[in-house]
Design a protein around this motif. Sequence first.
Motif, PDB file in Angstrom:
ATOM      1  N   LEU A   1     -46.229  33.778   4.971  1.00 37.61           N
ATOM      2  CA  LEU A   1     -46.703  32.829   3.946  1.00 37.61           C
ATOM      3  C   LEU A   1     -48.122  33.201   3.516  1.00 37.61           C
ATOM      4  O   LEU A   1     -48.441  33.188   2.322  1.00 37.61           O
ATOM      5  CB  LEU A   1     -46.666  31.390   4.511  1.00 37.61           C
ATOM      6  N   LYS A   2     -48.964  33.552   4.481  1.00 38.61           N
ATOM      7  CA  LYS A   2     -50.346  33.905   4.124  1.00 38.61           C
ATOM      8  C   LYS A   2     -50.382  35.203   3.298  1.00 38.61           C
ATOM      9  O   LYS A   2     -51.161  35.322   2.358  1.00 38.61           O
ATOM     10  CB  LYS A   2     -51.200  34.041   5.385  1.00 38.61           C
ATOM     11  N   LEU A   3     -49.506  36.159   3.648  1.00 37.07           N
ATOM     12  CA  LEU A   3     -49.446  37.403   2.861  1.00 37.07           C
ATOM     13  C   LEU A   3     -49.082  37.098   1.409  1.00 37.07           C
ATOM     14  O   LEU A   3     -49.675  37.653   0.474  1.00 37.07           O
ATOM     15  CB  LEU A   3     -48.389  38.353   3.466  1.00 37.07           C
ATOM     16  N   ILE A   4     -48.114  36.188   1.229  1.00 40.23           N
ATOM     17  CA  ILE A   4     -47.679  35.826  -0.131  1.00 40.23           C
ATOM     18  C   ILE A   4     -48.812  35.116  -0.876  1.00 40.23           C
ATOM     19  O   ILE A   4     -49.153  35.465  -2.003  1.00 40.23           O
ATOM     20  CB  ILE A   4     -46.425  34.915  -0.083  1.00 40.23           C
ATOM     21  N   MET A  17     -48.881  25.579  12.665  1.00 41.66           N
ATOM     22  CA  MET A  17     -50.191  25.458  12.026  1.00 41.66           C
ATOM     23  C   MET A  17     -50.705  26.843  11.613  1.00 41.66           C
ATOM     24  O   MET A  17     -50.748  27.765  12.434  1.00 41.66           O
ATOM     25  CB  MET A  17     -51.193  24.820  12.999  1.00 41.66           C
ATOM     26  N   LEU A  18     -51.057  26.970  10.343  1.00 39.93           N
ATOM     27  CA  LEU A  18     -51.652  28.206   9.825  1.00 39.93           C
ATOM     28  C   LEU A  18     -53.083  27.882   9.410  1.00 39.93           C
ATOM     29  O   LEU A  18     -53.277  27.062   8.492  1.00 39.93           O
ATOM     30  CB  LEU A  18     -50.833  28.712   8.628  1.00 39.93           C
ATOM     31  N   ASP A  19     -54.041  28.467  10.089  1.00 33.25           N
ATOM     32  CA  ASP A  19     -55.461  28.168   9.824  1.00 33.25           C
ATOM     33  C   ASP A  19     -55.704  26.657   9.753  1.00 33.25           C
ATOM     34  O   ASP A  19     -56.387  26.164   8.842  1.00 33.25           O
ATOM     35  CB  ASP A  19     -55.916  28.856   8.516  1.00 33.25           C
ATOM     36  N   VAL A  61     -47.805  24.016   8.129  1.00 29.70           N
ATOM     37  CA  VAL A  61     -46.986  24.738   7.143  1.00 29.70           C
ATOM     38  C   VAL A  61     -45.491  24.700   7.518  1.00 29.70           C
ATOM     39  O   VAL A  61     -44.697  25.476   6.980  1.00 29.70           O
ATOM     40  CB  VAL A  61     -47.465  26.210   6.976  1.00 29.70           C
ATOM     41  N   SER A  62     -45.135  23.800   8.441  1.00 31.02           N
ATOM     42  CA  SER A  62     -43.758  23.759   8.977  1.00 31.02           C
ATOM     43  C   SER A  62     -42.690  23.755   7.874  1.00 31.02           C
ATOM     44  O   SER A  62     -41.669  24.431   8.006  1.00 31.02           O
ATOM     45  CB  SER A  62     -43.574  22.534   9.855  1.00 31.02           C
ATOM     46  N   GLY A  63     -42.913  22.990   6.823  1.00 33.26           N
ATOM     47  CA  GLY A  63     -41.921  22.900   5.745  1.00 33.26           C
ATOM     48  C   GLY A  63     -41.999  24.106   4.828  1.00 33.26           C
ATOM     49  O   GLY A  63     -40.970  24.621   4.351  1.00 33.26           O
ATOM     50  N   LEU A  64     -43.202  24.606   4.591  1.00 37.29           N
ATOM     51  CA  LEU A  64     -43.428  25.669   3.600  1.00 37.29           C
ATOM     52  C   LEU A  64     -42.886  27.029   4.026  1.00 37.29           C
ATOM     53  O   LEU A  64     -42.699  27.915   3.196  1.00 37.29           O
ATOM     54  CB  LEU A  64     -44.940  25.808   3.328  1.00 37.29           C
TER      55      LEU A  64
END
Length: 234
Positions: free
Chosen positions: A43-46, A75-77, A81-84
Motif C-alpha cells: 500500500l505504501k509503495l502504491i 498499522m502502517l506508520d 490500514v486493515s480495510g485498505l
Amino acid sequence: MSIYRIAIDGPAGAGKSTIAKAAAKQLGIDYVDTGAMYRAIALKLIRTGTDYNDPKALVALLESTDVDFDSGRTMLDGEDVSGLIRTQEVSEMASASSAVQAVRDKLVALQQAMGKRKSLVMDGRDIATKVFPDAELKFYVTASSLVRAERRAEDMKAAGQPCDVKQIQAEIEARDYRDMHRENSPLTRVPEAVLIDTSYQTIEESVAEVTNRVKALQSKGNKRGKRWKTTEKI
Ligand code: DC
C-alpha cells in the motif's frame, strides 16, 4: 513451554488465516498475519509511487516505514490500514513486491522480534522455513485448487459478481506455481510440518487439529504412562 511459536504456512485461499486466528483466540495468544504486513508495504509503495525495482528508493522507503499490529488491526506508520489492504490492486502489488529480498529482510526481522517477546500463531508462506525454522509446532494448510476455487466463487456470487469456477481454478493454480517457484523464500512444505487439508473439513475440525497438538505438547512433560522409544535402528 514458556514462549512458543506456532508456524502456519500454505497457499492462498486454503484457510490459513481463519485457522490461525481461531486457534490463537482459543489458546489465548497473539495472532500475526504476515500477509497483512506485505500488503501494508505494498500500500505504501502504491501511495508514494515508489518503484520496488529501484534499490535506493526502496531502501529509503523501508527505512522510514513502520508496520505493526494493534489489537488485531494492521498499522502502517501509525495509521489503521486493515480495510485498505484488501483490494485487488494491493494484492497484486504485494504479490510482486514480496518477491524482493529487501522487503522480505525487513519484514522477517520484525516477525522474528515479535516471536522473541511472546507466544504467537503466525501464518504466511515462509514461517517454518525462514522466520521460525525452530518453531515448536509447524503446520502446512492446504486444500485442492477446485475446492478453493468453489469457495471463492461462492463469495463472489454472494457479492453479486459474475464468476467462472474453471477460470478461478486456473488463476489459483498459476498463483500457487508462482509462490512455489519464486527465487526468494518459495512456499515449501517442510517435512516436519503437520499437513492439514481443509478440503473436506469443517472450520472447527481444522482448528482442533492445531489446538489439540498444542495442548498435547504443553502436557507432554506431565504425562504418566510408557514413553515411546525406537526399537529398530533408523
Ligand atoms: O496471504 P496474503 O494473500 O495476504 O499475502 C499477500 C502476499 O504476500 C502474497 O502474494 C504472498 C505474500 N506473502 C509472502 O510472500 N510471505 C509471507 N510470509 C506472507 C505473504
